[in-house]
Design a protein around this motif. Structure first.
Motif, PDB file in Angstrom:
ATOM      1  N   SER A 139       0.795  -1.153  -0.108  1.00 15.10           N
ATOM      2  CA  SER A 139       0.076  -0.079  -0.027  1.00 15.10           C
ATOM      3  C   SER A 139       0.920   1.294  -0.152  1.00 15.10           C
ATOM      4  O   SER A 139       2.080   1.287   0.554  1.00 15.10           O
ATOM      5  CB  SER A 139      -0.875  -0.035   1.111  1.00 15.10           C
ATOM      6  OG  SER A 139       0.016   0.082   2.539  1.00 15.10           O
ATOM      7  N   SER A 195      -2.153  10.645  -9.694  1.00 15.77           N
ATOM      8  CA  SER A 195      -2.878   9.431  -9.462  1.00 15.77           C
ATOM      9  C   SER A 195      -2.438   8.259 -10.549  1.00 15.77           C
ATOM     10  O   SER A 195      -2.217   7.049 -10.134  1.00 15.77           O
ATOM     11  CB  SER A 195      -4.478   9.615  -9.656  1.00 15.77           C
ATOM     12  OG  SER A 195      -5.196   8.539  -9.585  1.00 15.77           O
ATOM     13  N   LYS A 200      -2.362   4.776  -8.279  1.00 18.99           N
ATOM     14  CA  LYS A 200      -3.159   5.324  -7.065  1.00 18.99           C
ATOM     15  C   LYS A 200      -4.324   5.693  -7.191  1.00 18.99           C
ATOM     16  O   LYS A 200      -4.420   6.931  -7.277  1.00 18.99           O
ATOM     17  CB  LYS A 200      -2.319   5.718  -5.958  1.00 18.99           C
ATOM     18  CG  LYS A 200      -1.222   5.060  -5.406  1.00 18.99           C
ATOM     19  CD  LYS A 200      -1.523   3.694  -4.879  1.00 18.99           C
ATOM     20  CE  LYS A 200      -0.270   3.034  -4.430  1.00 18.99           C
ATOM     21  NZ  LYS A 200      -0.418   1.489  -4.335  1.00 18.99           N
ATOM     22  N   THR A 203      -5.898   8.306  -4.890  1.00 22.65           N
ATOM     23  CA  THR A 203      -5.269   9.495  -4.499  1.00 22.65           C
ATOM     24  C   THR A 203      -6.156  10.617  -3.775  1.00 22.65           C
ATOM     25  O   THR A 203      -7.250  10.847  -4.254  1.00 22.65           O
ATOM     26  CB  THR A 203      -4.532  10.027  -5.784  1.00 22.65           C
ATOM     27  OG1 THR A 203      -3.418   9.403  -6.210  1.00 22.65           O
ATOM     28  CG2 THR A 203      -3.828  11.439  -5.457  1.00 22.65           C
TER      29      THR A 203
END
Length: 266
Positions: A139, A195, A200, A203
């Protein structure tokens, strides 16, 4: 000399064209596709290129590399036919890729037709770092905070029905990228870029209106088991378009230079 075509004839397109003329003489503008015939003709006359007003005519003779400097709506309208023609498309309006369906269609069209999508860094940097860290498993948290003058945010759909306090620093938005680009489509392309580069989609975006701001400031915070980073970028608003930064157009020129250069920086 390498030819390049552009979409858009507004302030950022003029910044881009001036950079080519003054600093990158190895490139020549071939054509401009514009919605406004008057603007496109003025642009074409100024930079000695062809003015075209529909995508079919544009693709008949457009250069191998097309640079989009016209906004997310234009990118969505023209990206697929350009990529289907096998051309390289340098994109400034990365916010359009917040639309997952459009993004996947663009990627598929490019891969099936030997096209290429180049999403430039715009008003920020550090995309190399974010892409590098995206190769790790596990993560990660990505937060981007954008601070601008309240006046540069006026007219944004996300402010409909709200009275913006022009006298004090105010957080006007906190949330995800999808919601941010819908509410502030001309202000938060950088959130989508961060992002995409970091892979991700979760974001977090924070938008701040600050009457004391004399620049557009973007702070990216990245945290993971691999690395932590805080990156801040402040660019002066474009005089002709305060909703954007001049560096955004310069990043498209830098990307173009990298495509043809024997040495590149990533």
């Amino acid at each position: 000399m390498s030819l390049v075509s552009v979409i858009g004839a507004g302030s950022l397109a003029n910044v881009f064209a001036n950079v080519l003329h003054e600093f990158l003489p190895e490139f020549k503008l071939h054509s401009v596709l514009g919605r406004s015939q008057e603007k496109a003709e003025v642009f074409a006359s100024k930079y000695s290129c062809q003015a075209v007003f529909n995508i079919d005519d544009f693709l008949k003779e457009a250069a191998p590399v097309v640079v989009e400097l016209a906004g997310g709506a234009a990118l969505k309208d023209y990206a697929l036919p350009i990529l289907k023609s096998g051309r390289t498309l340098i994109c400034l309006s990365s916010g359009a890729f917040a639309d997952e369906d459009f993004k996947q269609q663009a990627i598929l069209t490019a891969s099936e037709n030997n096209g290429r999508i180049c999403i430039v860094n715009g008003a920020i940097g550090g995309l190399d770092f974010l892409q590098t860290c995206a190769l790790q498993r596990g993560s990660a948290e990505v937060i981007i905070e954008t601070t601008k003058s309240p006046k540069s945010l006026l007219g944004a759909p996300g402010l409909d029905g709200r009275t913006l306090d022009l006298t004090k620093r105010t957080v006007v938005f906190e949330g995800g990228v999808q919601e941010a680009i819908k509410g502030f489509p001309k202000n938060i392309n950088v959130g989508v870029i961060a992002s995409l580069a970091s892979q991700k989609p979760q974001t977090k975006v924070r938008i701040v209106a600050d009457p004391a701001a004399n620049s557009n400031t973007h702070q990216i915070t990245y945290r993971s088991a691999l690395a932590d980073a805080v990156m801040e970028f402040s660019g002066k608003p474009d005089p002709a378009n305060p909703k954007s930064s001049t560096t955004a157009a310069l990043s498209a020129a830098a990307c173009l230079k990298n495509l043809y250069s024997p040495i590149t920086f990533w």
